[in-house]
Design an enzyme around this catalytic site. Structure first.
Site, PDB file in Angstrom:
ATOM      1  N   VAL A 139      -1.685 -46.490  -8.941  1.00 40.34           N
ATOM      2  CA  VAL A 139      -0.474 -46.732  -9.491  1.00 40.34           C
ATOM      3  C   VAL A 139       0.616 -45.743  -9.708  1.00 40.34           C
ATOM      4  O   VAL A 139      -0.052 -44.435 -10.076  1.00 40.34           O
ATOM      5  CB  VAL A 139      -0.415 -47.786 -10.680  1.00 40.34           C
ATOM      6  CG1 VAL A 139      -1.129 -49.146 -10.331  1.00 40.34           C
ATOM      7  CG2 VAL A 139      -1.300 -47.088 -11.849  1.00 40.34           C
ATOM      8  N   ASP A 140       1.812 -45.544 -10.068  1.00 39.29           N
ATOM      9  CA  ASP A 140       2.526 -44.427 -10.575  1.00 39.29           C
ATOM     10  C   ASP A 140       2.804 -44.841 -11.871  1.00 39.29           C
ATOM     11  O   ASP A 140       2.311 -45.677 -12.486  1.00 39.29           O
ATOM     12  CB  ASP A 140       3.718 -44.319  -9.556  1.00 39.29           C
ATOM     13  CG  ASP A 140       4.685 -45.644  -9.759  1.00 39.29           C
ATOM     14  OD1 ASP A 140       4.685 -46.493 -10.683  1.00 39.29           O
ATOM     15  OD2 ASP A 140       5.614 -45.583  -9.087  1.00 39.29           O
ATOM     16  N   LYS A 141       3.696 -43.965 -12.482  1.00 39.97           N
ATOM     17  CA  LYS A 141       3.934 -43.988 -13.837  1.00 39.97           C
ATOM     18  C   LYS A 141       4.482 -45.218 -14.316  1.00 39.97           C
ATOM     19  O   LYS A 141       4.401 -45.663 -15.573  1.00 39.97           O
ATOM     20  CB  LYS A 141       4.747 -42.745 -14.315  1.00 39.97           C
ATOM     21  CG  LYS A 141       6.188 -42.811 -13.902  1.00 39.97           C
ATOM     22  CD  LYS A 141       6.840 -41.405 -14.671  1.00 39.97           C
ATOM     23  CE  LYS A 141       8.403 -41.442 -14.071  1.00 39.97           C
ATOM     24  NZ  LYS A 141       8.572 -41.414 -12.450  1.00 39.97           N
ATOM     25  N   THR A 142       5.140 -46.011 -13.552  1.00 36.25           N
ATOM     26  CA  THR A 142       5.887 -47.432 -13.874  1.00 36.25           C
ATOM     27  C   THR A 142       4.859 -48.582 -13.642  1.00 36.25           C
ATOM     28  O   THR A 142       5.399 -49.566 -14.140  1.00 36.25           O
ATOM     29  CB  THR A 142       7.246 -47.408 -13.248  1.00 36.25           C
ATOM     30  OG1 THR A 142       6.854 -47.507 -11.815  1.00 36.25           O
ATOM     31  CG2 THR A 142       8.046 -46.418 -13.184  1.00 36.25           C
TER      32      THR A 142
END
Length: 318
Positions: free
Chosen positions: A300-303
């Protein structure tokens, strides 16, 4: 901003009618979703069920109804699969990023409010604070600040001036502008995103179910000559009557097919799907449970958005 804000004329009624006839309407077509009939057909007309159908017909012909005790297992397995997939379809059909139902549009130089499904390619819409952009377009007059968090996961407000692209599904935080629609219906970004989320893979995703299906397939092929041989032996070697020969053959053949294993697998997946549903987890079908169980790493990315599995670890910093 006043110098930058001029009301355009928009499309004429004749142009709207022509584009509607051409199908250039802002109506998403969910051509990837299974129909209820497809779900019933896929769970009913299987090789697994065909084997038991043939055996049932033979027993009915000879009048040995008491030996049809295997049917409840087959019917239960079929009904569980159909019910779970229909429930998943109902949830997926409700999946929609678009919340807006009506929008202001300029036609024949006049402003009117219409349902977003009636918008056509090239329509000029009026966007202001609180509006959700119904289709992809371009700002032709005015200035907006837009939140694209639903699409990108980024909560930052983005300024949109004349000539800037607008993505459907994003919200207008402040400002007022006129925008011309360039992509509508299933060609718009939000429709593609929704269709991708609703898409159901036609291939069997469960390794466990795939292995059982493979086993059933080979067993199904092997039992045909075995069944014929057993019937011939019972009828012409042991000199049993027709009914007893069929019952004898059926008893031996049924023992070769692991229908109980199939039912237990279906029940286990169905119960797991129900537990996940109570936790507000949306499943395409109950076999997704096994796919989830096999996940070792989730990227997953930071969001928090799930990303494609193309990232590589460069170094580990303790």
């Amino acid at each position: 901003m006043k110098d930058n804000f001029k009301q355009p004329i928009g499309l004429t009624s004749a142009e709207v009618d022509q584009r509607t006839k051409e199908g250039k309407v802002n109506r998403a077509v969910n051509d990837q979703a299974k129909t209820a009939w497809q779900i019933i057909k896929e769970n009913t007309f299987t090789y697994f069920n065909l084997i038991f159908l043939v055996l049932s017909i033979l027993l009915v012909i000879v009048g040995e109804y008491k030996d049809l005790t295997f049917l409840p297992v087959i019917i239960a397995n079929m009904i569980i699969g159909i019910v779970q997939e229909l429930r998943a379809k109902r949830v997926l059909d409700k999946l929609n990023v678009m919340n807006t139902t009506k929008i202001a549009v300029i036609r024949d130089g006049k402003e009117e409010v219409i349902p977003i499904e009636h918008l056509v390619l090239g329509d000029v819409i009026v966007l202001q604070t609180g509006d959700q952009i119904p289709a992809d377009g371009q700002v032709i007059s005015g200035t907006l600040r837009v939140n694209e968090a639903l699409l990108t996961g980024e909560a930052d407000e983005i300024e949109k001036d004349v000539g800037t692209e607008l993505m459907s599904g994003s919200f207008v935080v402040s400002g007022k502008a006129y925008a011309r629609l360039e992509k509508v219906g299933k060609n718009s970004y939000v429709s593609k995103l929704t269709l991708e989320a609703k898409a159901m893979n036609s291939k069997e995703g469960s390794e466990m179910v795939r292995s059982i299906n493979k086993l059933i397939k080979w067993v199904g092929i092997i039992i045909i000559p075995c069944g014929i041989a057993l019937f011939i032996v019972a009828r012409y070697v042991n000199h049993l009557n027709l009914a007893d020969s069929v019952v004898s053959m059926e008893a031996a053949v049924i023992g070769m097919i692991p229908e109980g294993l199939y039912l237990l697998t279906t029940i286990a997946l169905a119960l797991a799907a129900m537990r996940l549903a109570r936790s507000q987890v949306m499943l395409h079908d109950m076999k997704s449970v096994e796919t989830l169980a096999r996940v070792n790493v989730l990227c997953v990315d930071k969001t928090g958005t799930i990303t494609e599995p193309k990232m590589e670890v460069e170094k580990n910093i303790p």
